[in-house]
Motif scaffolding. Structure first.
Motif, PDB file in Angstrom:
ATOM      1  N   GLY A   1       0.775  -1.239   0.000  1.00  0.00           N
ATOM      2  CA  GLY A   1       0.000   0.000   0.000  1.00  0.00           C
ATOM      3  C   GLY A   1       0.801   1.280   0.000  1.00  0.00           C
ATOM      4  O   GLY A   1       0.317   2.319   0.430  1.00  0.00           O
ATOM      5  N   TYR A   2       2.018   1.253  -0.503  1.00  0.00           N
ATOM      6  CA  TYR A   2       2.827   2.465  -0.573  1.00  0.00           C
ATOM      7  C   TYR A   2       2.667   3.134  -1.929  1.00  0.00           C
ATOM      8  O   TYR A   2       2.429   2.480  -2.939  1.00  0.00           O
ATOM      9  N   GLY A   3       2.836   4.458  -1.941  1.00  0.00           N
ATOM     10  CA  GLY A   3       2.670   5.253  -3.147  1.00  0.00           C
ATOM     11  C   GLY A   3       3.960   5.437  -3.927  1.00  0.00           C
ATOM     12  O   GLY A   3       5.047   5.068  -3.480  1.00  0.00           O
ATOM     13  N   PRO A   4       3.837   6.060  -5.100  1.00  0.00           N
ATOM     14  CA  PRO A   4       4.988   6.186  -6.006  1.00  0.00           C
ATOM     15  C   PRO A   4       6.116   7.058  -5.476  1.00  0.00           C
ATOM     16  O   PRO A   4       7.280   6.806  -5.778  1.00  0.00           O
ATOM     17  N   MET A   5       5.795   8.061  -4.677  1.00  0.00           N
ATOM     18  CA  MET A   5       6.864   8.916  -4.158  1.00  0.00           C
ATOM     19  C   MET A   5       7.716   8.158  -3.144  1.00  0.00           C
ATOM     20  O   MET A   5       8.936   8.302  -3.106  1.00  0.00           O
ATOM     21  N   ARG A   6       7.094   7.349  -2.337  1.00  0.00           N
ATOM     22  CA  ARG A   6       7.816   6.510  -1.369  1.00  0.00           C
ATOM     23  C   ARG A   6       8.694   5.504  -2.114  1.00  0.00           C
ATOM     24  O   ARG A   6       9.850   5.282  -1.753  1.00  0.00           O
TER      25      ARG A   6
ATOM     26  N   ALA B   1      -4.509   3.877  -3.163  1.00  0.00           N
ATOM     27  CA  ALA B   1      -4.758   4.837  -2.079  1.00  0.00           C
ATOM     28  C   ALA B   1      -6.125   4.599  -1.452  1.00  0.00           C
ATOM     29  O   ALA B   1      -6.265   4.606  -0.219  1.00  0.00           O
ATOM     30  N   SER B   2      -7.135   4.376  -2.266  1.00  0.00           N
ATOM     31  CA  SER B   2      -8.489   4.110  -1.758  1.00  0.00           C
ATOM     32  C   SER B   2      -8.509   2.840  -0.911  1.00  0.00           C
ATOM     33  O   SER B   2      -9.155   2.797   0.140  1.00  0.00           O
ATOM     34  N   ALA B   3      -7.815   1.825  -1.374  1.00  0.00           N
ATOM     35  CA  ALA B   3      -7.755   0.564  -0.624  1.00  0.00           C
ATOM     36  C   ALA B   3      -7.096   0.780   0.733  1.00  0.00           C
ATOM     37  O   ALA B   3      -7.523   0.205   1.742  1.00  0.00           O
ATOM     38  N   GLN B   4      -6.062   1.618   0.775  1.00  0.00           N
ATOM     39  CA  GLN B   4      -5.400   1.904   2.056  1.00  0.00           C
ATOM     40  C   GLN B   4      -6.333   2.642   3.009  1.00  0.00           C
ATOM     41  O   GLN B   4      -6.358   2.359   4.200  1.00  0.00           O
ATOM     42  N   LEU B   5      -7.107   3.572   2.461  1.00  0.00           N
ATOM     43  CA  LEU B   5      -8.067   4.284   3.304  1.00  0.00           C
ATOM     44  C   LEU B   5      -9.116   3.326   3.868  1.00  0.00           C
ATOM     45  O   LEU B   5      -9.450   3.393   5.051  1.00  0.00           O
TER      46      LEU B   5
ATOM     47  N   LEU C   1      -0.382  10.876   2.381  1.00  0.00           N
ATOM     48  CA  LEU C   1       0.845  11.593   2.024  1.00  0.00           C
ATOM     49  C   LEU C   1       2.060  10.922   2.654  1.00  0.00           C
ATOM     50  O   LEU C   1       3.104  10.784   2.005  1.00  0.00           O
ATOM     51  N   ARG C   2       1.935  10.487   3.907  1.00  0.00           N
ATOM     52  CA  ARG C   2       3.050   9.804   4.568  1.00  0.00           C
ATOM     53  C   ARG C   2       3.378   8.483   3.884  1.00  0.00           C
ATOM     54  O   ARG C   2       4.517   8.023   3.923  1.00  0.00           O
ATOM     55  N   ARG C   3       2.395   7.855   3.276  1.00  0.00           N
ATOM     56  CA  ARG C   3       2.626   6.584   2.581  1.00  0.00           C
ATOM     57  C   ARG C   3       3.185   6.795   1.179  1.00  0.00           C
ATOM     58  O   ARG C   3       3.465   5.827   0.481  1.00  0.00           O
ATOM     59  N   GLY C   4       3.332   8.051   0.765  1.00  0.00           N
ATOM     60  CA  GLY C   4       4.012   8.332  -0.498  1.00  0.00           C
ATOM     61  C   GLY C   4       3.115   8.572  -1.692  1.00  0.00           C
ATOM     62  O   GLY C   4       3.564   8.429  -2.833  1.00  0.00           O
ATOM     63  N   PHE C   5       1.881   8.971  -1.471  1.00  0.00           N
ATOM     64  CA  PHE C   5       1.003   9.276  -2.598  1.00  0.00           C
ATOM     65  C   PHE C   5       1.094  10.756  -2.936  1.00  0.00           C
ATOM     66  O   PHE C   5       1.192  11.598  -2.042  1.00  0.00           O
TER      67      PHE C   5
END
Length: 166
Positions: A79-84, A114-118, A141-145
Motif C-alpha cells: 500500500g505504498y505510493g509512487p513517491m515513497r 490509495a483508496s484501498a489503504q483508506l 501523504l506519509r505513505r508516499g502518494f
C-alpha cells in the motif's frame, strides 16, 4: 577430550565474498549497493567485494532491474505510493531514468491503491468532517502518494508543496 579453551581452533574459515553474497541472494533479491554494503560490514575488502558482485551480475544472480521490479511489486502490495517507492529505489542506487521506467512498467492504479489503504485503515465510511479528511490525507501523504491523488481520494485540501522532496 578437547577443552573449551581450544574451541578457537575449530572456527570455520570465513567464506569468500562471492559465497557470502550468493547466500544473501538465496534469501531474497538485493540491490548491488545493498550487497556491497553488507559485504563491507562483513569485513570484505572493496576489491574482493567488487569482483564478487561483478561475477554475480555476469551470472544473472544479482540484477538491479529485477530487484527494482520485485521491490515495486512488494511495496505496492503493502500500500505504498509512487513517491515513497521512488525514494526507496533511489536509496538503492538506481538512476532516476530507471526508476521512472520501473514505475511506468508497473502500470499501477495509484488512486485505487490509495483508496484501498483508506478502506483498510478507516473503513468504508466517508470522513464526517474536514478535520478527519485532513487526517486521512496526511496518512496517504506519509505513505508516499502525490497530492493530486490524495485530493481526489479524500476530497481534502492538500497543498502541492507536499510533493516536494525534503
Amino acid at each position: 577430550m578437547k577443552r573449551r579453551s581450544d574451541a578457537g581452533d575449530d572456527q570455520k574459515p570465513k567464506p569468500s565474498a562471492y559465497s557470502k553474497a550468493l547466500g544473501l541472494l538465496a534469501r531474497r533479491e538485493h540491490s548491488r549497493r545493498e550487497l556491497k554494503l553488507k559485504l563491507r560490514q562483513g569485513g570484505y575488502e572493496g576489491e574482493e567485494a567488487g569482483a564478487a558482485l561483478d561475477r554475480l551480475g555476469e551470472q544473472h544472480y544479482q540484477d538491479d532491474d529485477r530487484f527494482a521490479e520485485m521491490l515495486v511489486r512488494s511495496r505496492v502490495g503493502q500500500g505504498y505510493g509512487p513517491m515513497r517507492l521512488r525514494a526507496e529505489l533511489k536509496s538503492h542506487g538506481l538512476s532516476d531514468a530507471r526508476i521512472r521506467e520501473v514505475l511506468d512498467a508497473a502500470e499501477v492504479d495509484w488512486a485505487a491503491v490509495a483508496s484501498a489503504q483508506l478502506r483498510r485503515r478507516y473503513g468504508a465510511g466517508a470522513a464526517p468532517d474536514s478535520g478527519e479528511r485532513a487526517r486521512r490525507a496526511q496518512f496517504l501523504l506519509r505513505r508516499g502518494f502525490p497530492a493530486a491523488t490524495v485530493r481526489n481520494v479524500t476530497h481534502a485540501d492538500v497543498d502541492d508543496a507536499a510533493d516536494e522532496p525534503d
